[in-house]
Enzyme design. Sequence first.
Site, PDB file in Angstrom:
ATOM      1  N   TYR A 124       0.801  -1.115   0.208  1.00 60.32           N
ATOM      2  CA  TYR A 124      -0.038   0.117  -0.068  1.00 60.32           C
ATOM      3  C   TYR A 124       0.863   1.223  -0.039  1.00 60.32           C
ATOM      4  O   TYR A 124       0.693   2.176  -0.728  1.00 60.32           O
ATOM      5  CB  TYR A 124      -0.850  -0.113   1.165  1.00 60.32           C
ATOM      6  CG  TYR A 124      -1.780   1.106   1.326  1.00 60.32           C
ATOM      7  CD1 TYR A 124      -2.984   1.173   0.671  1.00 60.32           C
ATOM      8  CD2 TYR A 124      -1.709   2.137   2.217  1.00 60.32           C
ATOM      9  CE1 TYR A 124      -3.931   2.225   0.648  1.00 60.32           C
ATOM     10  CE2 TYR A 124      -2.690   3.231   2.172  1.00 60.32           C
ATOM     11  CZ  TYR A 124      -3.706   3.279   1.473  1.00 60.32           C
ATOM     12  OH  TYR A 124      -4.550   4.269   1.550  1.00 60.32           O
ATOM     13  N   HIS A 167      -9.350  -1.234  10.221  1.00 60.79           N
ATOM     14  CA  HIS A 167      -8.351  -0.838  11.196  1.00 60.79           C
ATOM     15  C   HIS A 167      -8.686  -0.955  12.722  1.00 60.79           C
ATOM     16  O   HIS A 167      -9.624  -1.376  12.896  1.00 60.79           O
ATOM     17  CB  HIS A 167      -8.034   0.656  10.876  1.00 60.79           C
ATOM     18  CG  HIS A 167      -7.372   0.821   9.587  1.00 60.79           C
ATOM     19  ND1 HIS A 167      -7.796   1.268   8.219  1.00 60.79           N
ATOM     20  CD2 HIS A 167      -6.069   0.889   9.206  1.00 60.79           C
ATOM     21  CE1 HIS A 167      -7.042   1.301   7.175  1.00 60.79           C
ATOM     22  NE2 HIS A 167      -5.752   1.000   7.875  1.00 60.79           N
ATOM     23  N   LYS A 175     -15.596  -5.368  18.302  1.00 61.11           N
ATOM     24  CA  LYS A 175     -15.121  -6.409  19.057  1.00 61.11           C
ATOM     25  C   LYS A 175     -15.711  -6.275  20.469  1.00 61.11           C
ATOM     26  O   LYS A 175     -16.425  -7.067  21.253  1.00 61.11           O
ATOM     27  CB  LYS A 175     -13.574  -6.564  19.337  1.00 61.11           C
ATOM     28  CG  LYS A 175     -13.089  -7.863  18.847  1.00 61.11           C
ATOM     29  CD  LYS A 175     -11.577  -7.815  19.026  1.00 61.11           C
ATOM     30  CE  LYS A 175     -11.171  -8.236  17.715  1.00 61.11           C
ATOM     31  NZ  LYS A 175      -9.707  -8.169  17.625  1.00 61.11           N
TER      32      LYS A 175
HETATM   33  P1  GDP Z   1      -1.546  -0.066  11.090  1.00 58.32           P
HETATM   34  O1  GDP Z   1      -1.495   1.198  11.714  1.00 58.32           O
HETATM   35  O2  GDP Z   1      -1.338  -0.072   9.403  1.00 58.32           O
HETATM   36  O3  GDP Z   1      -0.695  -1.174  11.565  1.00 58.32           O
HETATM   37  O4  GDP Z   1      -3.004  -0.657  11.029  1.00 58.32           O
HETATM   38  P2  GDP Z   1      -4.033  -1.127  12.014  1.00 58.32           P
HETATM   39  O5  GDP Z   1      -5.088  -0.131  12.434  1.00 58.32           O
HETATM   40  O6  GDP Z   1      -4.788  -2.387  11.331  1.00 58.32           O
HETATM   41  O7  GDP Z   1      -3.379  -1.872  13.212  1.00 58.32           O
HETATM   42  C1  GDP Z   1      -2.693  -1.080  14.092  1.00 58.32           C
HETATM   43  C2  GDP Z   1      -2.314  -1.852  15.442  1.00 58.32           C
HETATM   44  O8  GDP Z   1      -3.460  -2.225  16.378  1.00 58.32           O
HETATM   45  C3  GDP Z   1      -1.509  -2.848  15.012  1.00 58.32           C
HETATM   46  O9  GDP Z   1      -0.481  -2.954  16.116  1.00 58.32           O
HETATM   47  C4  GDP Z   1      -2.521  -4.021  15.288  1.00 58.32           C
HETATM   48  O10 GDP Z   1      -2.058  -5.392  15.468  1.00 58.32           O
HETATM   49  C5  GDP Z   1      -3.253  -3.511  16.592  1.00 58.32           C
HETATM   50  N1  GDP Z   1      -4.617  -4.112  16.628  1.00 58.32           N
HETATM   51  C6  GDP Z   1      -5.032  -4.869  17.715  1.00 58.32           C
HETATM   52  N2  GDP Z   1      -6.122  -5.102  17.649  1.00 58.32           N
HETATM   53  C7  GDP Z   1      -6.740  -4.779  16.497  1.00 58.32           C
HETATM   54  C8  GDP Z   1      -8.036  -5.314  15.816  1.00 58.32           C
HETATM   55  O11 GDP Z   1      -8.807  -5.827  16.072  1.00 58.32           O
HETATM   56  N3  GDP Z   1      -8.004  -4.959  14.373  1.00 58.32           N
HETATM   57  C9  GDP Z   1      -6.729  -4.304  13.951  1.00 58.32           C
HETATM   58  N4  GDP Z   1      -6.854  -3.820  12.447  1.00 58.32           N
HETATM   59  N5  GDP Z   1      -5.751  -4.035  14.661  1.00 58.32           N
HETATM   60  C10 GDP Z   1      -5.458  -4.512  15.723  1.00 58.32           C
END
Ligand code: GDP
Length: 303
Positions: A124, A167, A175
Amino acid sequence: MVGSAVCRLLADRHPHVEVITCARNQLDLRDESKVRSFFEASRPDAVLFAASRVGGILANSTYPVEFLADNVRMAIATIQSAYTTGVKRFLYLGSTCIYPKFAPQPIREEALLTSPLETTNEAYALAKIVGLKLCQYYRHQHGVLYHSAMPTNLYGPGDNYHPDHSHVIPGLIRKFHDAKDADLPQVAIWGTGTPRREFLYVDDLVHALIHLLAHPDPPDWVNVGYGSDISILELAHTIAGVVGYTGAITTDPSKPDGTPRKLTDSSLLRSTGWKPTVSFEEGLERAYDDFLRSRETGNLRSR
Ligand code: GDP
């Protein structure tokens, strides 16, 4: 989420602006000839590019082919078609994941391409760098005002609440809400909970975009951030509080953490007069209200 917030806020605050939109099922932005025909027919004064294949950490790392190929094709088709049909102004939306994994924090615009990217969102990020650079090259080679904005992690009304592809904020809202409904004693969040992220309410981004579109000489690309970050574990506790979930919160280190920290330096944009106006607490309340309303009316986005 960004596109609908742009429409909502323009209608509210700048009703004289005629907004032309196209839905995904009406126009495939990867198809240059179709995009050119659309611009020829609609003749926009400016284009705000908010379309992308987006997703959270799991979607990004599971489907790198689509995240790279679709986003590069959309960027090239749209930017080139804008130029060939005489569009003078183009604002391209990227993401702060374009910056290196270990960029000095807070991340300044100059950090671009100084060291390797975070692997979980490399595809991305590469696509977004192509779009940003293409705008910069058009501006310098052809004298058109094509420029970019790089928002930090966004959230707000119209977010995607898919349990795996979303995200972190919409993911955790869903959740914790479901866990509260089902009376679950504990909820596991992905990763170790130690990564830090910065979050911006989508309306604040839109104010920045409108501000940039009116700027006579905007930077080639500019960060749009909130100004402070929070660990994922703290975030989880905050969201549980907003939702009213009182069970235990555990971590699941088998899931990826992604980049350790992603806090942007937005002083360049702030120096031009923009600043965020929605506090994180207020933004989360509004996001949860939107989740509840969308669910009730059967309009929850989840894909
Ligand atoms: P990033 O900022 O590109 O890493 O995108 P995300 O928003 O998907 O994830 C941010 C952080 O939140 C990462 O460290 C994930 O592992 C953590 N995380 C914890 N629980 C969740 C969940 O339920 N969904 C997502 N998307 N991320 C989670």
